[in-house]
Design an enzyme around this catalytic site. Structure first.
Site, PDB file in Angstrom:
ATOM      1  N   PRO A  54       0.833  -1.204   0.000  1.00  0.00           N
ATOM      2  CA  PRO A  54       0.000   0.000   0.000  1.00  0.00           C
ATOM      3  C   PRO A  54       0.869   1.257   0.000  1.00  0.00           C
ATOM      4  O   PRO A  54       1.986   1.265   0.526  1.00  0.00           O
ATOM      5  CB  PRO A  54      -0.785  -0.106   1.308  1.00  0.00           C
ATOM      6  CG  PRO A  54      -0.697  -1.545   1.702  1.00  0.00           C
ATOM      7  CD  PRO A  54       0.624  -2.028   1.196  1.00  0.00           C
ATOM      8  N   LYS A  55       0.350   2.315  -0.598  1.00  0.00           N
ATOM      9  CA  LYS A  55       0.995   3.633  -0.568  1.00  0.00           C
ATOM     10  C   LYS A  55       0.222   4.483   0.433  1.00  0.00           C
ATOM     11  O   LYS A  55      -0.975   4.685   0.284  1.00  0.00           O
ATOM     12  CB  LYS A  55       0.966   4.274  -1.953  1.00  0.00           C
ATOM     13  CG  LYS A  55       1.559   5.671  -2.011  1.00  0.00           C
ATOM     14  CD  LYS A  55       1.452   6.245  -3.418  1.00  0.00           C
ATOM     15  CE  LYS A  55       2.025   7.655  -3.475  1.00  0.00           C
ATOM     16  NZ  LYS A  55       1.274   8.612  -2.645  1.00  0.00           N
TER      17      LYS A  55
END
Length: 365
Positions: A54-55
């Site tokens: 995830p960012k």
């Protein structure tokens, strides 16, 4: 993974601080820049060569520890420790004598990543910082390890090995909602799910890293894909182009719980071919006040060549725009016009559309 405010020349400053600091030497120079990513429209192929993470919408941060000494460094190279004393204290209590980990500082409020709360930490008053640290403590989301607790430098090791070292470290160091391990997957379909087809996913996007790739400080060796988020906004006003009577940008608004229309940003992605007809359409709708809540100010840093004067419109037109990030209930950057929405009632355009993503889905540990 938003940048903390850049304060150049960061690298020279960090090196100077390292040379003069009367502390135990860290296992890597404090001026070491984090590995970066280039933007892409889609994730790399599911060929087994990639790991997806995830960012997060926070401050990218390298955390250094040597004995009792702990230092946090922003992507710009500037120190962050004084703004996040609770994170420094947390890492100081970790049993490992030394390490360098790469991660993200975030603040979560009511289950949502709150970038606004993170920015509030960059305050000159120590008393204010201490107060916020107690009320809304930050968490450190770890996603890479540059130096292991046994002193091994892992920069040249493949990501798969660095991840194993990080997981082993976090098995003993992790603390729920304070020091957490970022999820990772080899399943591209799962990563696509993180992006969120409807724009309501729990992350700011996805970062893809090569499983066999080394850690390359300062290099854009990763791939990032931002979530495709859209919102239907009321066109509450517009600005003419500089030295022209043709429309240059549309001013966007959303309704709050009190029924007031607030200015939230702009879009300037209007083709030259459509400007004349659109200008006539807008001129026919000109009428004050346009916005009944927060109103536009002067020219923004994105539109310095356009007129600062804006023209209010009757709130009748709705447009769908694509945006990336939101700060203080405003679009952080300019938006891209997707389409006009004559089928959408202006009053349906509310702030609910741009609420920050929920973090608890992936960070419940």
């Amino acid at each position: 993974m938003a940048r903390a405010p850049s304060q150049a020349p960061a690298a020279k400053t960090a090196k100077a601080e390292l040379a003069s600091a009367d502390i135990a030497p860290f296992p890597l120079p404090l001026a070491t820049p984090p590995m970066e990513a280039h933007t892409a429209d889609e994730l790399p192929p599911d060929d087994g060569a990639w790991l997806y993470e995830p960012k997060w919408d926070g401050f990218r941060c390298l955390a250094f520890k040597a004995g009792e000494a702990v230092d946090l460094r922003a992507k710009s190279g500037k120190p962050l420790g004084r703004y996040f004393p609770e994170v420094v204290a947390l890492l100081r209590e970790v049993q490992a004598e030394r390490f360098v980990i790469d991660g993200e500082l975030v603040v979560e409020i009511d289950g949502r990543i709150a970038f606004d709360a993170l920015q509030m930490r960059l305050h000159p008053a120590e008393s204010r910082i201490r107060k916020l640290a107690g009320e809304t403590p930050a968490r450190f989301i770890a996603f890479d390890m540059l130096v292991a607790p046994d002193g091994r430098t892992l920069l040249d090791e493949p990501l798969s090995e660095r991840r194993r070292a990080l997981e082993a470290f976090m098995a003993g160091a992790a603390l729920p909602k304070r020091l957490v391990l970022s999820p990772q997957t080899r399943d591209r379909a799962k990563a696509e799910g993180w992006l969120g087809a409807s724009g309501e996913g729990p992350t700011d996007g996805v970062v893809a890293k090569r499983r066999d790739g080394p850690y390359e400080p300062g290099e854009r060796a990763m791939v990032k894909v931002k979530r495709a988020r859209t919102a239907d906004c009321v066109v509450g006003g517009f600005r003419y182009q500089s030295k022209s009577r043709l429309v240059g940008s549309l001013l966007l608004g959303l309704y709050d719980d009190e029924g007031k229309l607030n200015h939230v940003g702009f879009t300037a992605t209007i083709s030259d071919a459509e400007r004349p007809a659109l200008t006539k359409r807008l001129d026919a709708l000109r009428a004050p006040p346009g916005f009944t809540g927060k109103t536009p100010g002067g020219p923004s840093r994105w539109s310095t060549e356009r007129s600062g004067e804006w023209k209010p419109l009757r709130p009748e037109l709705v447009v769908e725009v694509r945006f990336d990030q939101v700060t203080a209930r405003r679009f952080r950057h300019g938006t891209k016009l997707v389409r006009w929405r004559p089928d959408k009632a202006p009053r349906q355009c509310t702030f609910e559309q741009i609420a920050p993503p929920r973090a608890a889905v992936l960070l419940d540990g």
